[in-house]
Motif scaffolding. Structure first.
Motif, PDB file in Angstrom:
ATOM      1  N   ARG A  29       0.674  -0.955  -0.011  1.00 51.32           N
ATOM      2  CA  ARG A  29      -0.007  -0.050  -0.028  1.00 51.32           C
ATOM      3  C   ARG A  29       0.865   1.174  -0.011  1.00 51.32           C
ATOM      4  O   ARG A  29       0.371   2.223  -0.349  1.00 51.32           O
ATOM      5  CB  ARG A  29      -0.917   0.181   1.169  1.00 51.32           C
ATOM      6  CG  ARG A  29      -2.022  -1.029   1.351  1.00 51.32           C
ATOM      7  CD  ARG A  29      -2.943  -0.922   0.392  1.00 51.32           C
ATOM      8  NE  ARG A  29      -3.454   0.324   0.528  1.00 51.32           N
ATOM      9  CZ  ARG A  29      -4.662   0.546   1.652  1.00 51.32           C
ATOM     10  NH1 ARG A  29      -5.139  -0.414   2.011  1.00 51.32           N
ATOM     11  NH2 ARG A  29      -5.284   1.673   1.555  1.00 51.32           N
ATOM     12  N   TRP A  30       1.935   1.125   0.593  1.00 49.37           N
ATOM     13  CA  TRP A  30       3.002   2.157   0.522  1.00 49.37           C
ATOM     14  C   TRP A  30       4.163   2.166  -0.172  1.00 49.37           C
ATOM     15  O   TRP A  30       4.735   0.674   0.069  1.00 49.37           O
ATOM     16  CB  TRP A  30       3.283   2.760   2.090  1.00 49.37           C
ATOM     17  CG  TRP A  30       2.087   3.352   2.834  1.00 49.37           C
ATOM     18  CD1 TRP A  30       1.290   4.412   2.700  1.00 49.37           C
ATOM     19  CD2 TRP A  30       1.307   2.547   3.567  1.00 49.37           C
ATOM     20  NE1 TRP A  30       0.257   4.569   3.479  1.00 49.37           N
ATOM     21  CE2 TRP A  30       0.058   3.318   4.004  1.00 49.37           C
ATOM     22  CE3 TRP A  30       1.258   1.254   4.189  1.00 49.37           C
ATOM     23  CZ2 TRP A  30      -0.787   2.977   4.891  1.00 49.37           C
ATOM     24  CZ3 TRP A  30       0.267   0.735   5.047  1.00 49.37           C
ATOM     25  CH2 TRP A  30      -0.787   1.577   5.293  1.00 49.37           C
ATOM     26  N   ASP A  31       5.214   2.881  -0.530  1.00 56.79           N
ATOM     27  CA  ASP A  31       6.407   2.722  -1.083  1.00 56.79           C
ATOM     28  C   ASP A  31       7.454   2.248  -0.080  1.00 56.79           C
ATOM     29  O   ASP A  31       8.237   1.401  -0.139  1.00 56.79           O
ATOM     30  CB  ASP A  31       6.887   3.992  -1.838  1.00 56.79           C
ATOM     31  CG  ASP A  31       6.037   4.297  -3.135  1.00 56.79           C
ATOM     32  OD1 ASP A  31       5.411   3.207  -3.660  1.00 56.79           O
ATOM     33  OD2 ASP A  31       6.078   5.398  -3.583  1.00 56.79           O
ATOM     34  N   GLU A  32       7.118   2.874   1.006  1.00 54.96           N
ATOM     35  CA  GLU A  32       8.221   2.708   2.229  1.00 54.96           C
ATOM     36  C   GLU A  32       7.299   2.162   3.560  1.00 54.96           C
ATOM     37  O   GLU A  32       6.282   2.489   3.576  1.00 54.96           O
ATOM     38  CB  GLU A  32       8.968   3.771   2.544  1.00 54.96           C
ATOM     39  CG  GLU A  32       9.959   4.152   1.539  1.00 54.96           C
ATOM     40  CD  GLU A  32      10.936   5.161   1.757  1.00 54.96           C
ATOM     41  OE1 GLU A  32      10.485   5.984   2.842  1.00 54.96           O
ATOM     42  OE2 GLU A  32      11.556   5.504   0.934  1.00 54.96           O
TER      43      GLU A  32
END
Ligand SMILES: Cc1cc2nc3c(=O)[nH]c(=O)nc-3n(C[C@H](O)[C@H](O)[C@H](O)COP(=O)(O)OP(=O)(O)OC[C@H]3O[C@@H](n4cnc5c(N)ncnc54)[C@H](O)[C@@H]3O)c2cc1C
Length: 131
Positions: A11-14
């Motif tokens: 859901r998030w890059d990091e």
């Protein structure tokens, strides 16, 4: 586990993380700005393990309301908040520094087993309004 994760879409890059929390911060009355009533984390940030951050937010909100409603100024509120918040925050910092070390944790567990009342005393000393 690897198979289960293989089809999932991030859901998030990091990864999201909380960092740089200013544990031990206490707003001093010397920094007071007229008309400003710092509440909750703006008044003090107690080390996490104490679990008293919400209580501090409620305590400061209640105190600020009472002082303001009775005609007191923000400096009066900040002096009272500082007096209430300094002991639990400083005690929690001291405990956190002991519990951060292996030997400190070991000693704390031995003491807690030997004198259970100490556990209650130490916990209460990290509570706003219980010192
Ligand atoms: C990971 C984590 C776990 C925690 N666990 C516990 C726990 O188990 N027990 C406990 O008692 N405490 C816990 N705490 C601490 C507790 O969450 C805080 O001490 C408490 O929420 C402080 O309340 P507050 O109202 O000061 O700030 P917050 O709850 O942070 O509220 C501030 C609000 O203001 C908003 N805001 C900020 N800037 C602006 C702006 N410019 N304009 C408009 N809105 C703005 C923010 O989005 C936020 O909603 C934990 C904290 C963290 C980070």
């Amino acid at each position: 586990m690897e198979q289960r994760l293989a089809n999932l879409v991030p859901r998030w890059d990091e990864p999201l993380a909380v960092s740089g929390v200013p544990y031990g911060y206490i707003h001093t009355p010397d920094d007071s700005i007229p008309g400003l009533f710092p509440l909750g984390d703006q008044a003090a940030v107690i080390p996490s393990f104490a679990g008293d951050g919400i209580a501090i937010a409620l305590h400061t909100a209640s105190l600020a309301t009472r002082v303001h409603a009775s005609g007191g100024d923000s400096k009066t509120y900040q002096r009272m908040a500082y007096k209430d918040l300094t002991p639990p925050v400083r005690n929690a910092e001291l405990l956190a520094s002991v519990l951060a070390h292996r030997l400190g944790r070991k000693a704390a567990f031995i003491c807690a087993r030997q004198w259970p009342v100490l556990l209650r005393t130490m916990i209460l000393r990290t509570r706003v309004g219980h010192h």
